[in-house]
Scaffold this motif. Structure first.
Motif, PDB file in Angstrom:
ATOM      1  N   SER A 267     -14.692 -78.344  44.855  1.00  8.54           N
ATOM      2  CA  SER A 267     -14.461 -77.820  46.208  1.00  8.54           C
ATOM      3  C   SER A 267     -13.729 -78.857  47.069  1.00  8.54           C
ATOM      4  O   SER A 267     -12.872 -78.498  47.877  1.00  8.54           O
ATOM      5  N   GLU A 268     -14.065 -80.134  46.888  1.00  8.08           N
ATOM      6  CA  GLU A 268     -13.362 -81.188  47.637  1.00  8.08           C
ATOM      7  C   GLU A 268     -11.884 -81.225  47.242  1.00  8.08           C
ATOM      8  O   GLU A 268     -11.004 -81.322  48.095  1.00  8.08           O
ATOM      9  N   LYS A 269     -11.623 -81.133  45.959  1.00  2.00           N
ATOM     10  CA  LYS A 269     -10.231 -81.154  45.500  1.00  2.00           C
ATOM     11  C   LYS A 269      -9.492 -79.907  45.957  1.00  2.00           C
ATOM     12  O   LYS A 269      -8.301 -79.967  46.291  1.00  2.00           O
ATOM     13  N   LEU A 270     -10.206 -78.803  46.000  1.00  4.34           N
ATOM     14  CA  LEU A 270      -9.589 -77.569  46.470  1.00  4.34           C
ATOM     15  C   LEU A 270      -9.223 -77.676  47.947  1.00  4.34           C
ATOM     16  O   LEU A 270      -8.148 -77.225  48.363  1.00  4.34           O
ATOM     17  N   ARG A 271     -10.078 -78.309  48.746  1.00  2.49           N
ATOM     18  CA  ARG A 271      -9.775 -78.532  50.156  1.00  2.49           C
ATOM     19  C   ARG A 271      -8.529 -79.403  50.314  1.00  2.49           C
ATOM     20  O   ARG A 271      -7.647 -79.111  51.110  1.00  2.49           O
ATOM     21  N   VAL A 272      -8.452 -80.446  49.522  1.00  2.00           N
ATOM     22  CA  VAL A 272      -7.284 -81.331  49.580  1.00  2.00           C
ATOM     23  C   VAL A 272      -6.029 -80.553  49.186  1.00  2.00           C
ATOM     24  O   VAL A 272      -4.979 -80.658  49.836  1.00  2.00           O
ATOM     25  N   PHE A 273      -6.147 -79.763  48.139  1.00  2.28           N
ATOM     26  CA  PHE A 273      -5.011 -78.960  47.700  1.00  2.28           C
ATOM     27  C   PHE A 273      -4.583 -77.985  48.789  1.00  2.28           C
ATOM     28  O   PHE A 273      -3.379 -77.819  49.045  1.00  2.28           O
ATOM     29  N   ASN A 274      -5.544 -77.341  49.433  1.00  4.11           N
ATOM     30  CA  ASN A 274      -5.216 -76.395  50.504  1.00  4.11           C
ATOM     31  C   ASN A 274      -4.519 -77.101  51.670  1.00  4.11           C
ATOM     32  O   ASN A 274      -3.562 -76.576  52.242  1.00  4.11           O
ATOM     33  N   LYS A 275      -4.995 -78.293  52.005  1.00  3.91           N
ATOM     34  CA  LYS A 275      -4.348 -79.056  53.077  1.00  3.91           C
ATOM     35  C   LYS A 275      -2.914 -79.409  52.695  1.00  3.91           C
ATOM     36  O   LYS A 275      -1.999 -79.302  53.505  1.00  3.91           O
ATOM     37  N   LEU A 276      -2.732 -79.832  51.453  1.00  5.67           N
ATOM     38  CA  LEU A 276      -1.380 -80.152  50.986  1.00  5.67           C
ATOM     39  C   LEU A 276      -0.497 -78.907  50.987  1.00  5.67           C
ATOM     40  O   LEU A 276       0.696 -78.980  51.329  1.00  5.67           O
TER      41      LEU A 276
END
Length: 84
Positions: free
Chosen positions: A62-71
């Motif tokens: 979920s943390e990586k998904l948040r980072v991906f969404n921000k990117l």
């Protein structure tokens, strides 16, 4: 009278033997249940560990998904800016 005492004694001995057999079966059943309960407890602790690991993996994902969404949002903004 003597035969009556002998018959009673034989009846008691046969009853004792029957109870010994029942007791032996119960001992075996108890042993089996103890072994199975130990196995169940072992599987339960392994299951708990797996669930904990899954939660950790889920959190990291979920943390990586948040980072991906921000990117992704940032990239879209940059594309919009470059189009203009």
């Amino acid at each position: 009278m003597f035969n009556k005492n002998k018959a009673e004694r034989n009846l008691l001995y046969s009853e004792i033997e029957r109870l010994k057999k029942i007791n032996k079966k119960l001992e075996e059943e108890n042993r089996r249940l103890r072994e199975n309960s130990e196995k169940i407890e072992k599987y339960r602790t392994e299951y708990q560990k797996l669930i904990e690991n899954l939660k950790k993996i889920q959190k990291r994902y979920s943390e990586k998904l948040r980072v991906f969404n921000k990117l992704s949002i940032q990239y879209r903004k940059e594309l919009e800016i470059s189009k203009n």
